[in-house]
Design a protein around this motif. Structure first.
Motif, mmCIF file in Angstrom:
data_model
loop_
_atom_site.group_PDB
_atom_site.id
_atom_site.type_symbol
_atom_site.label_atom_id
_atom_site.label_comp_id
_atom_site.label_asym_id
_atom_site.label_seq_id
_atom_site.Cartn_x
_atom_site.Cartn_y
_atom_site.Cartn_z
ATOM 1 N N ALA A 154 0.838 -1.205 0.000
ATOM 2 C CA ALA A 154 0.000 0.000 0.000
ATOM 3 C C ALA A 154 0.870 1.251 0.000
ATOM 4 N N LEU A 155 1.965 1.198 0.732
ATOM 5 C CA LEU A 155 2.906 2.314 0.764
ATOM 6 C C LEU A 155 3.512 2.531 -0.620
ATOM 7 N N GLU A 156 3.877 1.462 -1.287
ATOM 8 C CA GLU A 156 4.449 1.576 -2.627
ATOM 9 C C GLU A 156 3.454 2.197 -3.609
ATOM 10 N N THR A 157 2.182 1.835 -3.494
ATOM 11 C CA THR A 157 1.148 2.423 -4.357
ATOM 12 C C THR A 157 1.057 3.920 -4.125
ATOM 13 N N ALA A 201 5.051 10.161 -7.002
ATOM 14 C CA ALA A 201 6.069 10.356 -8.037
ATOM 15 C C ALA A 201 5.426 10.774 -9.360
ATOM 16 N N ASP A 202 4.281 10.177 -9.665
ATOM 17 C CA ASP A 202 3.588 10.478 -10.913
ATOM 18 C C ASP A 202 3.020 11.895 -10.920
ATOM 19 N N GLU A 203 2.771 12.460 -9.740
ATOM 20 C CA GLU A 203 2.164 13.793 -9.634
ATOM 21 C C GLU A 203 3.184 14.910 -9.440
ATOM 22 N N HIS A 204 4.470 14.567 -9.321
ATOM 23 C CA HIS A 204 5.511 15.571 -9.100
ATOM 24 C C HIS A 204 6.621 15.388 -10.122
ATOM 25 N N GLY A 205 7.045 16.506 -10.680
ATOM 26 C CA GLY A 205 8.017 16.455 -11.755
ATOM 27 C C GLY A 205 9.458 16.358 -11.306
ATOM 28 N N ALA A 206 10.279 15.853 -12.204
ATOM 29 C CA ALA A 206 11.727 15.855 -12.003
ATOM 30 C C ALA A 206 12.169 17.308 -11.858
ATOM 31 N N ARG A 236 4.562 13.163 2.936
ATOM 32 C CA ARG A 236 4.214 13.212 4.360
ATOM 33 C C ARG A 236 2.708 13.311 4.574
ATOM 34 N N GLU A 237 2.040 14.110 3.750
ATOM 35 C CA GLU A 237 0.599 14.275 3.903
ATOM 36 C C GLU A 237 -0.176 13.022 3.512
ATOM 37 N N ALA A 238 0.361 12.212 2.620
ATOM 38 C CA ALA A 238 -0.334 11.012 2.158
ATOM 39 C C ALA A 238 -0.127 9.803 3.070
ATOM 40 N N LEU A 239 0.923 9.800 3.851
ATOM 41 C CA LEU A 239 1.249 8.627 4.670
ATOM 42 C C LEU A 239 0.122 8.152 5.587
ATOM 43 N N THR A 246 17.744 0.112 -1.518
ATOM 44 C CA THR A 246 16.534 0.580 -2.164
ATOM 45 C C THR A 246 15.528 -0.564 -2.211
ATOM 46 N N VAL A 247 14.343 -0.315 -1.665
ATOM 47 C CA VAL A 247 13.250 -1.295 -1.695
ATOM 48 C C VAL A 247 12.513 -1.171 -3.025
ATOM 49 N N ALA A 248 12.241 0.073 -3.439
ATOM 50 C CA ALA A 248 11.561 0.339 -4.716
ATOM 51 C C ALA A 248 11.852 1.777 -5.128
ATOM 52 N N SER A 249 11.758 2.042 -6.421
ATOM 53 C CA SER A 249 11.982 3.390 -6.960
ATOM 54 C C SER A 249 10.934 3.684 -8.005
ATOM 55 N N TRP A 250 10.622 4.984 -8.150
ATOM 56 C CA TRP A 250 9.662 5.429 -9.149
ATOM 57 C C TRP A 250 10.202 6.665 -9.834
#
Length: 196
Positions: free
Chosen positions: A58-61, A67-72, A107-110, A185-189
């Motif tokens: 759920a955390l990974e989702t 990541a999809d909502e914030h730009g490089a 932080r707000e989504a956690l 690293t557990v996962a990256s996006w």
């Protein structure tokens, strides 16, 4: 799992900071500090602490969505500072506003997945060294320690690393045992890329 969310500077940026920080090791008080392992240098956006393995999907989702909502964005390691007499850090320059927004979104989504992050406000930095406990130190010793850390931070004042692209969000684990913590690293996006 002991987890945190981070943006990791590239190897070239880390090497520039290694070179800039090397002279600090010869400064007064440097021998009393616990210097961070270079392999563990990262920009922590949120420290999560112990998270049950069953909560990780759920955390990974949630992190994939952030990541999809914030730009490089473009950053550089630059300058230095202290947190009192306890921590020496390297600063961050560039599109720091974008890094702050990413950290705030994480932080707000956690709480949506039942996780509380650390309660400290986000101050973008890379920890270089930590002092031992000041408990039991005389006031004069504490003042000296503060002065030594401030002198080290001042020595980094002119440092400006090469600009790099913060292009990925990482879920990291911190594994403790004997010696320094080991990070993996557990996962990256990838962070979003938008056409101008």
């Amino acid at each position: 799992m002991r987890l945190f969310v981070a943006v990791n500077p590239p190897t070239a940026a880390i090497q520039e900071l290694v070179d800039a920080a090397a002279p600090l090791m010869d400064m007064p008080g440097a021998d009393r500090l616990r210097w961070s392992e270079v392999a563990g240098w990262h920009l922590t956006l949120a420290f999560l602490g112990e998270v049950p393995v069953v909560d990780v999907p759920a955390l990974e989702t949630l992190l994939a969505r952030a990541a999809d909502e914030h730009g490089a964005h473009r950053l550089r390691l630059a300058g230095g500072g202290t947190f009192g007499d306890r921590v020496l850090w390297a600063g961050i320059a560039g599109e720091v506003w974008a890094l702050r927004r990413l950290a705030e979104a994480v932080r707000e989504a956690l709480p949506q997945v039942g996780i509380e992050s650390d309660q400290h406000g986000f101050h973008p930095h890379l920890t270089l060294a930590r002092a031992g406990s000041s408990h039991g130190q005389r006031r004069a010793e504490r003042r000296s320690a503060v002065g030594e850390l401030q002198a080290m931070a001042a020595a980094l004042e002119e440092f400006r690393g090469t600009e790099w692209e913060a292009a990925e969000l990482h879920l990291m684990s911190s594994e403790r045992g004997f010696g320094p913590a080991r990070y993996r690293t557990v996962a990256s996006w990838p962070l979003a890329r938008w056409e101008a």
